[in-house]
Motif scaffolding. Structure first.
Motif, PDB file in Angstrom:
ATOM      1  N   VAL B  20       0.816  -1.221   0.000  1.00 60.51           N
ATOM      2  CA  VAL B  20       0.000   0.000   0.000  1.00 60.51           C
ATOM      3  C   VAL B  20       0.855   1.279   0.000  1.00 60.51           C
ATOM      4  O   VAL B  20       0.611   2.185  -0.818  1.00 60.51           O
ATOM      5  N   PRO B  21       1.874   1.403   0.883  1.00 57.93           N
ATOM      6  CA  PRO B  21       2.650   2.656   0.863  1.00 57.93           C
ATOM      7  C   PRO B  21       3.273   2.940  -0.505  1.00 57.93           C
ATOM      8  O   PRO B  21       3.189   4.067  -1.008  1.00 57.93           O
ATOM      9  N   ALA B  22       3.857   1.904  -1.108  1.00 50.29           N
ATOM     10  CA  ALA B  22       4.508   2.110  -2.415  1.00 50.29           C
ATOM     11  C   ALA B  22       3.473   2.504  -3.471  1.00 50.29           C
ATOM     12  O   ALA B  22       3.705   3.432  -4.262  1.00 50.29           O
ATOM     13  N   VAL B  23       2.330   1.821  -3.437  1.00 52.74           N
ATOM     14  CA  VAL B  23       1.285   2.130  -4.426  1.00 52.74           C
ATOM     15  C   VAL B  23       0.756   3.542  -4.205  1.00 52.74           C
ATOM     16  O   VAL B  23       0.527   4.296  -5.158  1.00 52.74           O
ATOM     17  N   LEU B  28       0.122   8.898  -6.078  1.00 50.03           N
ATOM     18  CA  LEU B  28       0.046  10.331  -5.785  1.00 50.03           C
ATOM     19  C   LEU B  28       1.057  11.140  -6.592  1.00 50.03           C
ATOM     20  O   LEU B  28       0.733  12.199  -7.123  1.00 50.03           O
ATOM     21  N   PHE B  29       2.281  10.634  -6.673  1.00 47.50           N
ATOM     22  CA  PHE B  29       3.346  11.450  -7.267  1.00 47.50           C
ATOM     23  C   PHE B  29       3.713  11.067  -8.698  1.00 47.50           C
ATOM     24  O   PHE B  29       4.452  11.775  -9.347  1.00 47.50           O
ATOM     25  N   THR B  30       3.213   9.941  -9.195  1.00 43.79           N
ATOM     26  CA  THR B  30       3.529   9.565 -10.580  1.00 43.79           C
ATOM     27  C   THR B  30       2.260   9.429 -11.422  1.00 43.79           C
ATOM     28  O   THR B  30       2.088  10.147 -12.415  1.00 43.79           O
ATOM     29  N   ALA B  31       1.379   8.534 -10.988  1.00 49.43           N
ATOM     30  CA  ALA B  31       0.198   8.257 -11.818  1.00 49.43           C
ATOM     31  C   ALA B  31      -0.737   9.469 -11.891  1.00 49.43           C
ATOM     32  O   ALA B  31      -1.169   9.855 -12.989  1.00 49.43           O
ATOM     33  N   PHE B  32      -1.024  10.081 -10.740  1.00 49.66           N
ATOM     34  CA  PHE B  32      -1.971  11.206 -10.726  1.00 49.66           C
ATOM     35  C   PHE B  32      -1.494  12.370 -11.605  1.00 49.66           C
ATOM     36  O   PHE B  32      -2.249  12.852 -12.460  1.00 49.66           O
ATOM     37  N   PRO B  33      -0.230  12.831 -11.443  1.00 52.72           N
ATOM     38  CA  PRO B  33       0.218  13.930 -12.325  1.00 52.72           C
ATOM     39  C   PRO B  33       0.188  13.551 -13.802  1.00 52.72           C
ATOM     40  O   PRO B  33      -0.137  14.383 -14.648  1.00 52.72           O
ATOM     41  N   LEU B  34       0.508  12.284 -14.107  1.00 52.78           N
ATOM     42  CA  LEU B  34       0.490  11.854 -15.510  1.00 52.78           C
ATOM     43  C   LEU B  34      -0.918  11.941 -16.086  1.00 52.78           C
ATOM     44  O   LEU B  34      -1.148  12.508 -17.159  1.00 52.78           O
ATOM     45  N   VAL B  35      -1.869  11.386 -15.342  1.00 51.56           N
ATOM     46  CA  VAL B  35      -3.269  11.392 -15.811  1.00 51.56           C
ATOM     47  C   VAL B  35      -3.771  12.828 -15.913  1.00 51.56           C
ATOM     48  O   VAL B  35      -4.399  13.224 -16.897  1.00 51.56           O
TER      49      VAL B  35
END
Lengths: 438, 302
Positions: B20-23, B28-35
């Motif tokens: 969970v922490p890694a996901v 938060l910091f990779t997938a969200f900004p990309l989307v």
């Protein structure tokens, strides 16, 4: 029994400490000063510290938390803060596009200004500065969203020592400028340094030229009208090209910046002439180490850009707002304190401190440095103060058009475009921007 | 009884809890900004809001000469920096590891030093070196070729990108060199000795023995070099700002210019999305072409 007494004693001490702590916190809260946050890229951090100290000394109930960043990072930080709703109370702004960009986050300052300086408060600012305060406002919106702290005037600075050594006179015409440049070049100096990679200095150089050949067209172009292909404007672009082909502007100028490269070379006495402005005066007050030539600017003088057309006049002085400040909507939480700071920045102790570091010229009438100046420095400063009310605005309202002009200037200088093609490309962008209502 | 059955439902889900922490951090910091970035590319974005405009920004790319210059330059950066850095890095590694008896440590450090210098210092140094009339390169040119005009290394639109690529090569060759040094040290001594006994000199040894055996290093450097070239921003921004006349723009600086100078946040997101797609395509292509062969196969060793 003994144990119980010990516990009682500890409990009493704890209670006493809690009461004392609470009362200290209470009194601290009651007398805690109001904090006003301020971000800007100008004046310099050291100058801002002096300004803040002067203000806080006179206003014990207000604490200013300034954050001065280099302009390259400042605008990025400001954008992020605006997007995340974390703007400070007061922000440094340049005229036109940047003020307009943050307009939704800024408070109109007209009533504050009228309360502070009377109903004819706008007359306290020079004409070009007043014009730039409203630059880019939507039609019918006469609100002012930033108040200028400092103003600037642009012209050519030259190294008097080099000129004296080589027996050169100040050039008044383009042929004279070419002749002086060749003499400087022959003596091993960079004749006229232009950091042609720097967008703002390219724009200002173009205005120096176009204000000679089509001043009306240039002023209209600055507010978005597509006047870039008028003959006088094309003539200005041709003159820009000529500065390269006739060896006035140094070789490789398109790969160099005005700051820090050009300014450092100029201060070190390796450059004959350079387009700079009144802010160069601050070099005289910068902390050591300074090159000997820079001390009190004894080695430097100014002149207007020479006439580029036969029988014409040298460039009129261009200038306007150096830096201004706006009150964000976040400042409403402690309006009185934030307004006190803003008033001091524009026309109070903070402004006086900035002027005493020769940071630039006062935007607000009636101010001047109160520190002792050498005769030469005083003459330079006084001359700028006299010129300031008559300067012509140096700001292009739309950054897309401004960037198109810079691209065209670089394209023409590199030989990729003819002056006519360059101006046609700027005009096309101006027409497109006008159509899109930008 | 098996361990996971004794633990019951916790045993089945404990693994998930640990990730969970890694996901969360990735989300938060990779997938969200990309989307978010991809979404913004379909909007006209201002600081106060956004309007949906469909694919208008993507259609604009086709008629934007600055974007096209930036795209071509970015591809040039990938091809030229990787080719030069791999060739120079491998050559230097061979010289230092195979031909130097003393001073290997010194040269390893020397070649790696540019990697740890901040781009702002590099930009000042190279701007001064390349400057006409007072730069060291100019001085050298005047001494060796006094009758030829000094080329505008940073001011000529036709040269500027190659000059900047040269700076990148200077900075990054040390990294490529170091990875080749590590790769060479993994080659068994017996293989070298056997090749030498068979009469292999420097050229056959370096081209027919070492080169194929360093395949995992080549692939790693190809991947890292591509990512580094696509991520490039500071050198161009600090040395030329993308000029003159946008001649040295790459995708990174074009994004900055559109987003932070011209205030076209939605269009900047579109270019960022193109950059993302380009990076994905190139990386996937490399992985497809070379598969998982990032380790030395037994066959190669044999």
């Amino acid at each position: 029994m003994r144990k119980s007494a010990w516990w009682q004693r500890v409990s009493l001490w704890c209670a006493a400490a809690a009461v004392a702590g609470a009362s200290w916190a209470g009194s601290a809260a009651a007398s805690s000063p109001v904090t006003v946050t301020l971000w800007s890229w100008s004046p310099l951090s050291t100058t801002m510290q002096k300004m803040v100290a002067a203000f806080e000394k006179a206003h014990p109930g207000i604490v200013i938390k300034p954050q001065i960043q280099p302009s390259s990072t400042y605008w990025t930080s400001l954008k992020a803060a605006a997007a995340s709703g974390t703007l400070p109370d007061i922000i440094g702004l340049s005229a036109g596009v940047n003020t307009q960009l943050y307009r939704p986050f800024l408070q109109p300052l007209n009533s504050f200004a009228a309360r502070s300086w009377g109903s004819n408060w706008r007359s306290r600012f020079p004409l070009a500065v007043d014009h730039q305060m409203l630059l880019g406002n939507p039609k019918g919106n006469h609100n002012v969203y930033m108040l200028p702290e400092e103003a600037e005037v642009l012209n050519v600075w030259y190294n008097r020592q080099i000129f004296k050594k080589l027996h050169l006179a100040i050039p008044r015409t383009l042929p004279q400028l070419v002749k002086v440049s060749r003499a400087l070049d022959k003596a091993g100096y960079i004749a006229f340094f232009q950091g042609a990679e720097a967008a703002n200095f390219d724009q200002w150089m173009f205005m120096e030229l176009a204000d000679q050949t089509d001043q009306t067209g240039m002023l209209e172009a600055q507010i978005g009208k597509p006047t870039w292909t008028q003959p006088g404007m094309v003539r200005a672009m041709a003159a820009w090209k000529q500065l390269f082909t006739d060896g006035v502007i140094q070789q490789g100028a398109l790969g160099q910046f005005q700051y820090p490269t050009g300014a450092n070379l100029f201060a070190a006495g390796r450059v004959g002439m350079m387009l700079l402005g009144s802010w160069w005066l601050q070099e005289a007050e910068l902390p050591p180490p300074q090159p000997a030539e820079v001390k009190n600017l004894q080695a430097f003088g100014t002149f207007p850009f020479p006439a580029i057309t036969p029988g014409g006049h040298p460039s009129p002085y261009i200038g306007g707002i150096d830096v201004g400040f706006g009150l964000t909507k976040a400042a409403k939480a402690h309006e009185a304190a934030a307004e006190a700071v803003l008033k001091s920045i524009v026309s109070g102790r903070m402004e006086q401190q900035a002027l005493n570091t020769l940071n630039d010229l006062p935007a607000f009438a009636g101010f001047k440095p109160t520190i002792p100046l050498t005769r030469h420095l005083n003459a330079l400063y006084t001359r700028y103060l006299k010129i300031l009310p008559h300067t012509i605005s140096h700001e292009i309202g739309n950054p897309v058009i401004g960037q198109a002009l810079v691209n065209a200037m670089q394209g023409v200088a590199s030989g990729k475009l003819t002056p006519s093609q360059g101006m046609a490309s700027v005009n096309a962008v101006a027409i497109q921007q006008e159509k899109s209502g930008s | 009884m098996p361990l996971n059955r004794r633990r019951g439902s916790w045993g089945r889900f404990s693994g998930l809890v640990y990730v969970v922490p890694a996901v969360a951090v990735f989300g938060l910091f990779t997938a969200f900004p990309l989307v978010e970035n991809v979404l913004w590319s379909f909007y006209h974005v201002t600081l106060t809001g956004k309007d949906f405009i469909g694919t208008a920004h993507y259609r604009q790319l086709g008629s934007d000469p600055v974007f096209q210059t930036a795209l071509v330059n970015s591809l040039l950066w990938i091809v030229l920096t990787i080719a030069a850095q791999m060739t120079l890095g491998y050559g230097l590694a061979l010289l230092v590891e195979d031909h130097l008896v003393f001073g290997r440590g010194f040269f390893r450090t020397l070649f790696f030093v540019p990697m740890v210098i901040t781009p702002s210092i590099i930009s000042i140094v190279f701007t001064t070196l390349y400057a006409p009339s007072y730069g060291a390169v100019y001085g050298l040119w005047e001494a060796l070729l006094p009758n030829l005009p000094f080329p505008g290394l940073l001011s000529d639109p036709n040269l500027v990108t190659f000059t900047l690529i040269g700076v990148n090569v200077w900075q990054w060759t040390g990294f490529f060199f170091l990875l080749y040094v590590a790769g060479l040290s993994q080659i068994p001594v017996e293989v070298r000795e056997a090749a030498r006994v068979d009469g292999a000199g420097f050229v056959p040894l370096s081209t027919r023995v070492y080169l194929p055996m360093l395949r995992p290093t080549h692939l790693t450097l190809l991947l890292l070099g591509t990512v580094q070239a696509l991520q490039q921003f500071p050198l161009v921004y600090l040395i030329t700002g993308g000029g003159p006349d946008n001649a040295s723009q790459i995708l990174g600086t074009d994004i900055f210019q559109e987003g932070f100078i011209l205030n076209h946040l939605g269009y900047a997101s579109t270019i960022a999305t193109v950059l993302l797609i380009l990076a994905l395509v190139l990386v996937v292509l490399q992985l497809r072409l070379f598969g998982g062969r990032f380790t030395v196969s037994q066959r190669t060793l044999e």
